[in-house]
Design a protein around this motif. Structure first.
Motif, PDB file in Angstrom:
ATOM      1  N   ILE A   1       0.769  -1.193   0.004  1.00  0.00           N
ATOM      2  CA  ILE A   1       0.030   0.161   0.221  1.00  0.00           C
ATOM      3  C   ILE A   1       0.873   1.395  -0.148  1.00  0.00           C
ATOM      4  O   ILE A   1       1.625   1.568   0.777  1.00  0.00           O
TER       5      ILE A   1
ATOM      6  N   TYR B   1       5.519   8.640   0.472  1.00  0.00           N
ATOM      7  CA  TYR B   1       6.564   7.806  -0.028  1.00  0.00           C
ATOM      8  C   TYR B   1       6.879   8.108  -1.159  1.00  0.00           C
ATOM      9  O   TYR B   1       6.334   8.917  -2.146  1.00  0.00           O
TER      10      TYR B   1
ATOM     11  N   ARG C   1       1.451   5.101   0.411  1.00  0.00           N
ATOM     12  CA  ARG C   1       0.862   6.161   1.280  1.00  0.00           C
ATOM     13  C   ARG C   1       1.545   7.309   1.405  1.00  0.00           C
ATOM     14  O   ARG C   1       2.646   7.651   0.836  1.00  0.00           O
TER      15      ARG C   1
ATOM     16  N   ILE D   1       7.902   1.422  -0.885  1.00  0.00           N
ATOM     17  CA  ILE D   1       7.171   1.153   0.149  1.00  0.00           C
ATOM     18  C   ILE D   1       7.907   0.090   1.316  1.00  0.00           C
ATOM     19  O   ILE D   1       8.413  -0.984   0.831  1.00  0.00           O
ATOM     20  N   HIS D   2       8.042   0.695   2.451  1.00  0.00           N
ATOM     21  CA  HIS D   2       8.766  -0.002   3.345  1.00  0.00           C
ATOM     22  C   HIS D   2      10.226  -0.101   2.831  1.00  0.00           C
ATOM     23  O   HIS D   2      10.599   0.886   2.146  1.00  0.00           O
ATOM     24  N   ARG D   3      10.750  -1.068   2.769  1.00  0.00           N
ATOM     25  CA  ARG D   3      12.271  -1.082   2.357  1.00  0.00           C
ATOM     26  C   ARG D   3      12.390  -1.534   0.768  1.00  0.00           C
ATOM     27  O   ARG D   3      13.323  -1.566   0.078  1.00  0.00           O
ATOM     28  N   LYS D   4      11.051  -1.623   0.216  1.00  0.00           N
ATOM     29  CA  LYS D   4      11.215  -2.333  -1.086  1.00  0.00           C
ATOM     30  C   LYS D   4      10.778  -1.383  -2.318  1.00  0.00           C
ATOM     31  O   LYS D   4       9.831  -0.577  -1.957  1.00  0.00           O
TER      32      LYS D   4
ATOM     33  N   GLU E   1      -0.855  -3.619   7.615  1.00  0.00           N
ATOM     34  CA  GLU E   1      -1.363  -2.293   7.334  1.00  0.00           C
ATOM     35  C   GLU E   1      -3.026  -2.688   7.237  1.00  0.00           C
ATOM     36  O   GLU E   1      -3.519  -3.646   6.875  1.00  0.00           O
TER      37      GLU E   1
ATOM     38  N   ASP F   1       3.356  -6.724   5.082  1.00  0.00           N
ATOM     39  CA  ASP F   1       4.774  -6.870   4.341  1.00  0.00           C
ATOM     40  C   ASP F   1       5.439  -7.574   5.220  1.00  0.00           C
ATOM     41  O   ASP F   1       5.880  -7.365   6.403  1.00  0.00           O
TER      42      ASP F   1
ATOM     43  N   GLU G   1      12.835  -3.119  13.080  1.00  0.00           N
ATOM     44  CA  GLU G   1      11.863  -3.584  12.193  1.00  0.00           C
ATOM     45  C   GLU G   1      11.964  -4.619  11.240  1.00  0.00           C
ATOM     46  O   GLU G   1      12.806  -4.621  10.437  1.00  0.00           O
TER      47      GLU G   1
END
Lengths: 365, 121
Positions: free
Chosen positions: A292, A297, A294, A344-347, B57, B39, B52
């Motif tokens: 997702i 990002y 957001r 998104i996050h680390r990717k 989500e 994730d 982390e």
């Protein structure tokens, strides 16, 4: 400073709403579940407390001239009962706010502005009103407002509230006497569905809310689904797709900016921006995976993976099940079908550029 | 529950021999609401206690997953890819990753079920 409460605050608590701060108000995020509330609006009827919105009246001999000067859309000679969407701009073309303008009378207009911007907008309006024969009144605290949205909204408003709704065309309103006071009923909304917004005193709005809830024919809906609904149909939210630094042209809202009007604040900057060509633009992006995207990002070039923009709003769209977002990107990325990636996050997640409307509007014209 | 340890950030680890099954607590899934995406790291990735390793989500928000233990990811719960809502149905049965514990003494820094329940009150 603590957050303000709307006239329906106690009603939200009684319904066990999850309350969150928004635009300086304590507002209901959800009553049951965002997905259920979202689907109720798409398929039946949902009711929102939107009393946090601001109401500013502009009245006087030069009311039309003044509104024309501060507003991007063209209201010249408009009929009483018409509503216009547009923006107020800074000299540099950045957006002060997006708003609705209601033509109440030949020399009287109602400006409906975003909650978070009420103080900023009113100060800006007062400052620019100097030299015009107008009076401005910030009536935000006197009004409550509810939005009744969804395919059943017309039937619900007529049968339960006994309001004359079927006669109203899209983006028109009527002032009407009801329960001993004058209220405003308008065929507008922020969900992509047919619906109505009702403005009245706190007591009237509390009464209308109770009538609707007791009928059992509507679902109370919070700001959570208000955002997922408006997002899916590509409607902007001030703070995401529009800010003090973003022009309406960059946000893809050029149709609400009438550059052929003789004069309005910010016009020169936009004429110049148009002549030089946009450097960035809000686009849609559809991702291949379920991750997702957001707000905030990073968006990167599909090949070089250099940062080329950022997400303004994103969700796993409830009506379509797709992971999609609106994003402000460099203009060379704004090509339909072009591969693009979102971090998104680390990717880095792969996607393509799309239109910024992910679900078709269902307005009654 | 025996052999289950809890973190202040609402993850649990259920220890079986040299392995730990890591997920989020029932309290956490309830706070989060409907989970729409998880994730997860890849198998063979290293995770570290206090750091982390992914996110869960809901419609509205992303919540970081903080690993209660260190070690190598030997398995992930791939069912969560297509049916993330399993976490809402049973957060304890639907662990997220299985970790080969590199330092079992880390478990001493975590809470028992009773201690965790007091934190959540």
């Amino acid at each position: 400073m603590s957050d303000k409460r709307t006239c329906l605050y106690e009603k939200h608590l009684a319904l066990s709403a999850k309350m969150v701060p928004f635009g300086g108000f304590e507002m209901p995020l959800q009553y049951s579940d965002i997905t259920d509330e979202h689907n109720a609006v798409r398929q039946a009827c949902g009711v929102f407390d939107v009393s946090h919105m601001g109401e500013v009246f502009v009245e006087g001999r030069e009311a039309e001239k003044f509104v024309q000067y501060i507003f991007t859309n063209n209201i010249e000679g408009a009929e009483i009962g018409k509503i216009y969407y547009g923006m107020m701009l800074h000299d540099n073309g950045g957006t002060v706010d997006d708003l609705l303008v209601y033509k109440m009378a030949d020399e009287k207009f109602l400006l409906v502005v975003n909650a978070a911007n009420i103080d900023k907008d009113y100060a800006w309006i007062e400052q620019h009103a100097k030299g015009f024969d107008v009076t401005t009144v910030n009536a935000s605290e006197s009004y409550g407002q509810i939005a009744i949205q969804g395919p059943n909204a017309e039937v619900v408003c007529e049968r339960i509230l006994q309001l004359p709704c079927s006669e109203l065309a899209f983006y028109t309103f009527k002032e009407t006497e009801h329960h001993g006071e004058t209220i405003i009923v308008s065929r507008t909304g922020y969900t992509g569905e047919d619906g109505f917004e009702i403005y009245g005193s706190h007591a009237y709005i509390q009464w209308a809310w109770d009538e609707l809830m007791e009928s059992g024919e509507v679902k109370p809906c919070g700001l959570g689904c208000r955002d997922t609904l408006r997002f899916e149909v590509g409607l902007p939210l001030y703070g995401d797709e529009l800010t003090d630094d973003i022009t309406p042209l960059e946000a893809g809202l050029g149709m609400f900016v009438k550059l052929d009007k003789p004069q309005f604040i910010g016009k020169e900057a936009l004429v110049q921006q148009k002549a030089e060509g946009l450097k960035r633009k809000v686009v849609g992006i559809e991702l291949n995976a379920r991750a997702i995207p957001r707000h905030g990002y990073e968006v990167v070039d599909a090949e070089s993976e250099e940062v080329v923009g950022e997400v303004t709003t994103g969700y796993c769209s409830i009506s379509t099940g797709k992971s999609v977002c609106m994003a402000m990107v460099n203009i060379d990325q704004a090509v339909l079908g072009k591969p693009i990636k979102v971090k998104i996050h680390r990717k880095l997640q792969e996607g393509v550029v799309t239109k910024k409307r992910f679900y078709e509007k269902n307005y009654k014209k | 529950m025996e052999n289950v340890y809890f973190s202040e950030s609402h993850e649990y680890v259920r220890v079986e021999g040299e392995y730990g099954y890591v997920g989020i607590t029932d309290y956490a899934q309830h706070q989060l609401g409907n989970v729409v995406y998880v994730d997860m790291p890849e198998v063979d990735d290293e995770v570290s206690a206090g750091e982390e390793f992914g996110a869960v989500e809901s419609v509205k928000a992303a919540s970081d997953l903080i690993s209660p233990v260190s070690g190598e990811v030997v398995e992930r719960n791939d069912a969560l890819e297509d049916t993330p809502e399993l976490i809402n149905e049973d957060a304890f049965a639907n662990w997220i990753i299985k970790v080969k514990l590199s330092d079992p003494s880390e478990l001493e820094n975590l809470m028992s079920e009773d201690e965790y329940n007091r934190v959540c009150e």
